[in-house]
Design a protein around this motif. Structure first.
Motif, short mmCIF file in Angstrom:
data_model
loop_
_atom_site.label_atom_id
_atom_site.label_comp_id
_atom_site.label_asym_id
_atom_site.label_seq_id
_atom_site.Cartn_x
_atom_site.Cartn_y
_atom_site.Cartn_z
N SER A 1 0.82 -1.21 0.00
CA SER A 1 0.00 0.00 0.00
C SER A 1 0.85 1.26 0.00
CB SER A 1 -0.94 0.01 1.21
OG SER A 1 -0.21 -0.08 2.42
N LEU A 2 1.96 1.25 0.74
CA LEU A 2 2.82 2.44 0.78
C LEU A 2 3.52 2.63 -0.57
CD1 LEU A 2 4.01 4.80 2.24
CD2 LEU A 2 5.69 3.29 3.30
N LEU A 3 3.97 1.57 -1.20
CA LEU A 3 4.60 1.67 -2.52
C LEU A 3 3.61 2.23 -3.55
CD1 LEU A 3 6.66 -1.66 -2.66
CD2 LEU A 3 7.56 0.67 -2.45
N LEU A 4 2.37 1.75 -3.50
CA LEU A 4 1.35 2.24 -4.43
C LEU A 4 1.06 3.72 -4.20
CD1 LEU A 4 -1.16 -0.77 -4.43
CD2 LEU A 4 0.51 -0.17 -6.19
N THR A 5 1.07 4.13 -2.94
CA THR A 5 0.82 5.53 -2.61
C THR A 5 1.96 6.42 -3.10
OG1 THR A 5 -0.43 4.90 -0.63
CG2 THR A 5 0.40 7.16 -0.72
N ILE A 6 3.20 5.97 -2.91
CA ILE A 6 4.36 6.76 -3.34
C ILE A 6 4.35 6.99 -4.85
CG2 ILE A 6 6.88 6.72 -3.57
CD1 ILE A 6 6.95 5.28 -0.84
N ALA B 1 4.09 14.11 -5.69
CA ALA B 1 5.42 14.73 -5.65
C ALA B 1 6.55 13.71 -5.78
CB ALA B 1 5.57 15.50 -4.34
N LEU B 2 6.35 12.48 -5.29
CA LEU B 2 7.41 11.48 -5.29
C LEU B 2 7.31 10.49 -6.43
CD1 LEU B 2 7.46 10.70 -1.45
CD2 LEU B 2 8.87 12.33 -2.71
N HIS B 3 6.36 10.69 -7.31
CA HIS B 3 6.09 9.71 -8.36
C HIS B 3 7.29 9.49 -9.28
CE1 HIS B 3 4.18 7.67 -11.72
NE2 HIS B 3 4.56 8.64 -12.52
N GLY C 1 11.59 9.34 -3.78
CA GLY C 1 11.96 10.52 -4.56
C GLY C 1 13.44 10.63 -4.81
N ALA C 2 14.14 9.49 -4.82
CA ALA C 2 15.59 9.50 -5.05
C ALA C 2 15.89 9.62 -6.54
CB ALA C 2 16.22 8.23 -4.49
N PHE C 3 16.91 10.38 -6.87
CA PHE C 3 17.33 10.55 -8.26
C PHE C 3 18.59 9.72 -8.48
CE2 PHE C 3 14.72 14.27 -7.47
CZ PHE C 3 13.89 14.25 -8.59
#
Length: 279
Positions: free
Chosen positions: A158-163, A169-171, A186-188
């Motif tokens: 669920s947290l992965l799907l939300t991110i 913003a973190l997509h 949100g890592a580049f």
């Protein structure tokens, strides 16, 4: 061992081995401490403590009795102030030291819960949601994680799907998973260099880039095609059927790193249709 005392290298003199080790250990601790607190409020706290210390020297030198008396009474409390106010940073330092390669043979490795990752990847592939999930193995991605949004959260579908939900913003960034926890979002990631396939999009290039520079295993879902790809050891396996994803990840994570181009699992990135675009 008495004969060692007669060797000048082991004598407790100015250039003795004990002093060299002492300097190396203290230097290492200072470096670890600075690298941990350099982006935290601890820097300002240490600057304030340093200023008080300098004022104390200044007061003693110029015989400012009142200022010297005040600082002399404050100094004992500074040690406790450091311990209390820098508790998070001190915990992080000890945790980072415990994860050094020297201590890894004595640590119990936490197995990554692949079911959560696989389930999230299947759902995102079905919905054509772009995602980039990096699973840390031996090589730490600390430098990249420090620049991202810190989470340190329990790994869950669920947290992965939300991110990775569209238009959030973190997509567009990557999730880094370490010790079965979502370390950050949100890592580049660094882009792969010298790629001949111009159809490969930014997400897949980032997955290959970090796979070239570390031993991490990266799972990618395409926003355009909904296909799943897996990168490791500088190679990309594409496409991966959802039903085969867990077995593939298990195989990669359990085998020893033997370098790029492992023929047992690696296949180069190929498009099934000419002109197909990958994100």
């Amino acid at each position: 061992m008495d004969f060692l005392k007669n060797i000048s290298l082991f004598q407790n003199d100015k250039f003795g081995i004990v002093m060299i080790l002492d300097i190396l250990i203290v230097s290492f601790l200072i470096y670890q401490f600075y690298s941990t607190i350099r982006r935290t409020r601890g820097v300002q706290l240490l600057l304030g403590i340093g200023l008080i210390w300098v004022l104390g020297i200044f007061a003693q030198t110029l015989n400012f009795e009142l200022l010297d008396w005040i600082i002399d009474n404050i100094r004992p409390a500074l040690v406790f102030a450091i311990i209390v106010l820098l508790q998070p940073e001190l915990r992080k330092i000890t945790g980072d030291m415990a994860r050094l390669r020297l201590f890894r043979p004595f640590l119990l490795k936490t197995a990554t819960d692949l079911d959560e990752i696989v389930e999230a990847s299947k759902i995102m592939a079905k919905n054509k949601t772009g995602s980039l999930i990096a699973i840390v193995r031996e090589h730490s991605l600390k430098d990249i994680a420090e620049q991202a949004v810190q989470l340190d959260a329990i790994l869950s579908t669920s947290l992965l799907l939300t991110i990775f939900k569209k238009n959030t913003a973190l997509h567009d960034g990557a999730v880094i998973i370490e010790q079965n926890r979502i370390a950050c979002a949100g890592a580049f990631l660094p882009m792969a260099q010298n790629l001949d396939d111009a159809r490969m999009g930014a997400r897949h290039r980032a997955a290959l880039g970090i796979a070239e520079e570390s031993d991490a295993v990266i799972v990618v879902t395409s926003e355009e095609t909904g296909e799943i790809s897996v990168c490791h050891d500088g190679e990309m396996i594409h496409p991966v059927k959802p039903i085969e994803l867990k077995n593939l990840l298990n195989t990669i994570l359990q085998e020893k790193k033997v370098g790029p181009g492992n023929p047992s699992t690696d296949k180069k990135f190929e498009s099934e249709e000419a002109g197909e675009s990958h994100d």
